[in-house]
Design an enzyme around this catalytic site. Structure first.
Site, PDB file in Angstrom:
ATOM      1  N   LYS A  65       9.140  20.048  26.175  1.00 27.19           N
ATOM      2  CA  LYS A  65       9.387  18.685  26.624  1.00 27.19           C
ATOM      3  C   LYS A  65      10.817  18.344  26.210  1.00 27.19           C
ATOM      4  O   LYS A  65      11.104  18.063  25.055  1.00 27.19           O
ATOM      5  CB  LYS A  65       8.388  17.720  25.995  1.00 27.19           C
ATOM      6  N   ASP A  90      11.036  21.014  30.744  1.00 24.32           N
ATOM      7  CA  ASP A  90      10.771  19.787  31.498  1.00 24.32           C
ATOM      8  C   ASP A  90      11.574  18.624  30.923  1.00 24.32           C
ATOM      9  O   ASP A  90      11.136  17.981  29.962  1.00 24.32           O
ATOM     10  CB  ASP A  90       9.276  19.476  31.443  1.00 24.32           C
ATOM     11  N   HIS A 118      -0.909  19.597  35.120  1.00 25.10           N
ATOM     12  CA  HIS A 118      -0.269  18.658  34.216  1.00 25.10           C
ATOM     13  C   HIS A 118      -1.244  18.219  33.125  1.00 25.10           C
ATOM     14  O   HIS A 118      -2.456  18.218  33.318  1.00 25.10           O
ATOM     15  CB  HIS A 118       0.175  17.429  35.011  1.00 25.10           C
TER      16      HIS A 118
END
Length: 396
Positions: free
Chosen positions: A167, A196, A296
């Site tokens: 992340k 991401d 997800h």
């Protein structure tokens, strides 16, 4: 069979660290709203939704579904999904559909996966989902790429996971890319890599970082820049598949995304894509246009994780390991506690419906914790170490 009641409760479960992201910090706990749909035959279906305290919103929908047959999901969907003409209740509808499918499975004595076409796999692999952490186990904060590479290696050894995702959008982009470089060096060419930034990088930064990562052969580069146009611009200039759980994250934007060439892989989400059946609709579109599908995670507890696993188990083209925040939870609200990882995967529950049940003692305990901690969404995920910080987009 008719629906006669809808009950809602909020619970909070502690995490083993505070998790940083580009819009703030998860402050040491996750919170969820738990839904129970009760029928006139005494069968109870379980659902779950995040995004803060959703009790009031779900209770407003109660008059629309009381009296309906839980098998009649098309009617329930029409009554719930767009009850305000310009807004979608996809997140709330998904929790209701989850609970109705749980009821259906319990009535039929079949697992939820059988209602979606049947399993093509008996377990679903998951990743090492990496966040920059505050107050991590043993003390201290993650400060360098080496810290996260150490944690990735630990999760590979303890859970058996064979892929990771960072992340990003928290530290300097080059330092975040270095996490993937270290993981490739330590864990080898067969270990899956993903990153991401959640759209926070500018197109120029995303292209620069993407070109640097090309030799690492990542599985995908998720939401590298802001919006459909941003992802499309990066995709034209970088030789890494572009994935998304943001653009598109609803059916309205799926057509434009395909026409723009903005994405190669769409991450499914039960709440974004209108429930488990909606995810199957999404996959059909992705198959039509030769797009990949992954999964997800939305900081779910065991009820929703069970629904995700059931759904993923029925999708032949879901060849990527799924996202999960689950390894950060210290406990769960389902009987038996946390589901276990075996060689990086979690088995599909085999009982009727979702195959999980609420542990009422834990529900009461974590309801009290929620009342003590409160709804952190109301505080915009503030950063405890940087009180004046606020999120920015495109400036990194």
């Amino acid at each position: 069979m008719k629906i006669i009641d809808l009950r809602t409760r909020c619970v909070a479960i502690p995490l083993n660290a505070q998790l940083r992201h580009n819009t703030g910090v998860h402050p040491g706990y996750f919170l969820r709203t738990i839904l129970e749909i009760i029928t006139d035959e005494g069968i109870v279906g379980l659902g779950e939704v995040g995004g803060g305290d959703q009790r009031g919103a779900l209770q407003k929908l109660k008059p629309r579904i009381v009296g309906e047959d839980p098998f009649h999901l098309e009617v329930i969907k029409m009554k719930v999904l767009r009850s305000i003409y310009y807004l979608s209740n996809a997140r709330l509808y998904a929790a209701i559909e989850m609970a109705c499918l749980d009821i259906q499975g319990k009535v039929l004595g079949r697992p939820l996966s059988d209602l979606l076409g049947g399993r093509v796999r008996n377990e679903v692999p998951f990743i090492a989902y990496l966040f920059w952490r505050y107050d991590r186990p043993g003390g201290g904060n993650d400060k360098t790429a080496d810290d996260l590479a150490d944690y990735c290696q630990e999760l590979h050894e303890t859970l058996g996971v064979k892929a990771m995702k960072l992340k990003a959008g928290v530290m300097a982009p080059k330092e975040e890319v270095r996490v993937l470089e270290l993981c490739r060096d330590r864990l080898g060419d067969d270990f899956g890599l993903r990153i991401d930034p959640n759209g926070v990088w500018s197109v120029a930064t995303a292209v620069q970082m993407g070109r640097r990562m090309e030799e690492l052969n990542p599985e995908y580069f998720e939401d590298p820049a802001w919006g459909l146009e941003g992802n499309a611009a990066v995709r034209k200039q970088v030789r890494i598949p572009i994935a998304t759980n943001m653009y598109p994250a609803k059916f309205d934007d799926l057509g434009p995304a395909i026409r723009l060439g903005a994405v190669d892989i769409v991450l499914t989400d039960i709440h974004y894509w209108e429930g488990p059946r909606g995810v199957k609709d999404l996959v059909a579109v992705c198959n039509t246009f030769n797009m990949g599908v992954a999964m997800h995670s939305g900081a779910e507890f065991g009820i929703e994780l069970a629904a995700m696993i059931h759904t993923a188990s029925t999708i032949p083209t879901m060849t990527f390991a799924g996202d999960a925040h689950y390894h950060y939870l210290t406990d769960d609200i389902i009987e038996g506690g946390l589901m276990s990882y075996e060689n990086g995967a979690i088995k599909v529950p085999t009982g009727p419906g979702l195959g999980v049940s609420l542990d009422e003692d834990k529900m009461k305990h974590y309801e009290k914790l929620y009342e003590e901690k409160g709804d952190y969404y109301a505080r915009f995920h503030q950063d405890p170490y940087r009180p004046d910080w606020y999120p920015t987009v495109g400036g990194i």
